[in-house]
Enzyme design. Structure first.
Site, mmCIF file in Angstrom:
data_model
loop_
_atom_site.group_PDB
_atom_site.id
_atom_site.type_symbol
_atom_site.label_atom_id
_atom_site.label_comp_id
_atom_site.label_asym_id
_atom_site.label_seq_id
_atom_site.Cartn_x
_atom_site.Cartn_y
_atom_site.Cartn_z
ATOM 1 N N ASP A 1 0.829 -1.202 0.000
ATOM 2 C CA ASP A 1 0.000 0.000 0.000
ATOM 3 C C ASP A 1 0.866 1.255 0.000
ATOM 4 O O ASP A 1 1.684 1.456 0.902
ATOM 5 C CB ASP A 1 -0.896 -0.021 1.244
ATOM 6 C CG ASP A 1 -2.060 0.933 1.146
ATOM 7 O OD1 ASP A 1 -2.118 1.703 0.174
ATOM 8 O OD2 ASP A 1 -2.922 0.906 2.033
ATOM 9 N N ASP A 2 0.675 2.100 -1.011
ATOM 10 C CA ASP A 2 1.353 3.405 -1.117
ATOM 11 C C ASP A 2 2.858 3.306 -1.376
ATOM 12 O O ASP A 2 3.590 4.273 -1.120
ATOM 13 C CB ASP A 2 1.142 4.245 0.151
ATOM 14 C CG ASP A 2 -0.259 4.793 0.281
ATOM 15 O OD1 ASP A 2 -1.099 4.506 -0.579
ATOM 16 O OD2 ASP A 2 -0.523 5.511 1.270
ATOM 17 N N CYS B 1 -6.217 4.175 -3.722
ATOM 18 C CA CYS B 1 -6.181 2.725 -3.577
ATOM 19 C C CYS B 1 -7.429 1.941 -3.973
ATOM 20 O O CYS B 1 -7.318 0.960 -4.703
ATOM 21 C CB CYS B 1 -5.781 2.375 -2.157
ATOM 22 S SG CYS B 1 -6.947 2.947 -0.910
ATOM 23 N N HIS C 1 -10.656 -2.824 1.790
ATOM 24 C CA HIS C 1 -11.052 -1.450 1.477
ATOM 25 C C HIS C 1 -11.909 -1.356 0.219
ATOM 26 O O HIS C 1 -11.773 -0.430 -0.590
ATOM 27 C CB HIS C 1 -9.800 -0.569 1.330
ATOM 28 C CG HIS C 1 -10.086 0.890 1.553
ATOM 29 N ND1 HIS C 1 -9.167 1.880 1.297
ATOM 30 C CD2 HIS C 1 -11.189 1.533 2.004
ATOM 31 C CE1 HIS C 1 -9.669 3.058 1.572
ATOM 32 N NE2 HIS C 1 -10.904 2.879 2.010
ATOM 33 N N ASP D 1 -0.296 -0.255 -5.086
ATOM 34 C CA ASP D 1 -1.620 0.175 -5.536
ATOM 35 C C ASP D 1 -1.648 1.601 -6.073
ATOM 36 O O ASP D 1 -2.610 2.007 -6.719
ATOM 37 C CB ASP D 1 -2.661 0.014 -4.424
ATOM 38 C CG ASP D 1 -2.356 0.857 -3.190
ATOM 39 O OD1 ASP D 1 -1.232 1.377 -3.072
ATOM 40 O OD2 ASP D 1 -3.250 0.993 -2.330
ATOM 41 N N ASN D 2 -0.622 2.401 -5.781
ATOM 42 C CA ASN D 2 -0.536 3.764 -6.321
ATOM 43 C C ASN D 2 0.826 4.323 -5.952
ATOM 44 O O ASN D 2 1.634 3.657 -5.282
ATOM 45 C CB ASN D 2 -1.650 4.674 -5.790
ATOM 46 C CG ASN D 2 -1.862 4.625 -4.303
ATOM 47 O OD1 ASN D 2 -2.894 4.157 -3.822
ATOM 48 N ND2 ASN D 2 -0.884 5.098 -3.541
#
Length: 448
Positions: A16-17, A56, A122, A259-260
């Site tokens: 994540d991130d 996300c 999420h 995811d990003n």
């Protein structure tokens, strides 16, 4: 007669991130990722990989379904931000992954795969949790975009607390190894969607002490973030070693990505512009590494532009899963690239984000076609055009100089929006310039 080789196992590890340059093998000058770097040396590394969105939830939905967020109408992190006085009103978008969508897990289950989700979900509240979307098990997946705490007690409804002080990334790694061990005699699909390295930055104290000992003055210099990344690397290494110990490595496809783009409060995405929640490359360029035993050439790189939604048809092809003839899949399989190919059939990638975000984004769409990336902003209708090989930092807007190209790319972008039924922002009757903080808010929501 030679015995038939069993279907390959699949591990999809989504961080994540994690920014494009946040790994040693992708150019970090500070963050320590020896296990991931070693994995990259045995795998195919994609140098021009993109997430399907700058935040996300849409990216995760795209990975799991193979569809553009614009088609799914899941176009912001759930539940998004409120900007009641902004110039535009965001559309009535979908804030969960509909059960009608056929996830990657649902495509593999008929083939006898055991499917497991571990980590962040999420993609909606309880009726839309992983166990209702094709996963046999769900450890840690909820409506949450971030953990209340990285240390037990975690406060995560679907994850029993461990010993006080246990670290979440360690726990996710332990649960992953338990799953591999329990399913070593049958094909499995593990979706390891780790909460790290998303805020809050709460690293293990021992790793933070080690990170603080690193020299100052580097491009990457956030010790807490470095320690979070090192924890991800440490546990990824444990999972890879477990595959070796269980003699599963030669028949397990491992995919590692994000995811990003990285959050610029935590890291630098340079030489890319901006970061998570922006309209620019720093918000959507991500690391991607694939190891397909017997197919990917160790240490090879691929500079063909690819996107997270391509992982869905890729896994289907790699495992021999059959797609429904009526099923819409926007992604294109990367299996050919993994086998040494150099190009895909498509000639463009698209993004659509009809929202506002604290990372700076205002409603916009974008297209990448060849060397050129165009971003079209909905508030005033202007477009920006960049030639990425000459200007990866997107500092020189060539929209006026390349007016013909700009017009053609805008037409192509509009045609794509219509084809997927993308929702667009509309005029906001409550627009108040005095109260509006101007596009993306100055705050950064920790739950996106």
């Amino acid at each position: 007669m030679r015995p038939r080789r069993p279907r390959p196992n699949v591990i999809l590890c989504l961080i994540d991130d994690l920014g494009m340059t946040d790994l040693g093998c992708f150019g970090s000058d500070f963050y320590q990722t020896p296990n991931i770097d070693a994995f990259a040396s045995e795998s195919l590394k994609f140098t021009h990989a993109y997430s399907a969105c700058t935040v996300c939830s849409p990216s995760r939905a795209a990975i799991l379904t193979g569809k553009y967020p614009g088609r799914l109408h899941i176009t912001d992190y759930i539940p998004g931000e409120q900007h009641p006085y902004a110039k535009l009103k965001v559309p009535d978008w979908t804030q969960h992954l509909p059960l009608e969508e056929r996830t990657m897990a649902e495509m593999l289950k008929p083939l006898g795969y055991r499917t497991q989700h571990i980590g962040k979900w999420h993609l909606g509240n309880e009726p839309f949790y992983p166990e209702h979307q094709g996963f046999d098990g769900n450890i840690g997946g909820t409506f949450r975009g971030q953990p209340p705490s990285y240390f037990s007690p975690y406060g995560i409804e679907t994850l029993p607390d461990g010993p006080k002080g246990e670290h979440l990334t360690d726990r996710e790694g332990t649960e992953a190894i338990k799953f591999l061990t329990a399913n070593q005699n049958r094909p499995f699909f593990l979706y390891l969607a780790q909460y790290a390295v998303h805020n809050p930055l709460q690293p293990r104290p021992d790793l933070l002490t080690r990170a603080k000992a690193s020299p100052p003055g580097l491009r990457h210099n956030n010790a807490s973030y470095a320690a979070m990344i090192e924890s991800v690397d440490e546990n990824f290494g444990k999972i890879l070693r477990a595959l070796e110990d269980l003699r599963l490595a030669d028949n397990t496809i491992v995919i590692f990505t994000s995811d990003n783009g990285g959050l610029i409060q935590n890291t630098s995405n340079a030489p890319l512009r901006a970061g998570k929640g922006s309209a620019y490359e720093g918000g959507v360029r991500v690391p991607l590494i694939i190891r397909w035993p017997g197919r990917t050439r160790p240490g090879a790189t691929c500079d063909t532009p690819v996107m997270g939604l391509d992982l869905y048809p890729t896994v289907l092809e790699m495992t021999g899963a059959s797609r429904d003839s009526a099923q819409i899949i926007d992604g294109e399989s990367l299996a050919g690239l993994c086998n040494g190919g150099s190009r895909l059939k498509r000639d463009a990638l698209f993004w659509h984000y009809p929202h506002y975000h604290g990372g700076g984004a205002t409603p916009h769409s974008a297209i990448l076609q060849g060397s050129w990336r165009l971003v079209e902003f909905e508030e005033d209708g202007h477009a920006e055009l960049y030639n990425l090989p000459d200007d990866v930092g997107e500092t020189k807007d060539l929209a006026l100089r390349e007016s013909h190209r700009t017009r053609k790319m805008r037409e192509r972008l509009e045609s794509w929006r219509r084809s997927v039924g993308a929702q667009v922002a509309s005029a906001n009757p409550g627009y108040d310039p005095a109260k509006n903080r101007g596009g993306g808010s100055a705050r950064f929501d920790l739950d996106d």
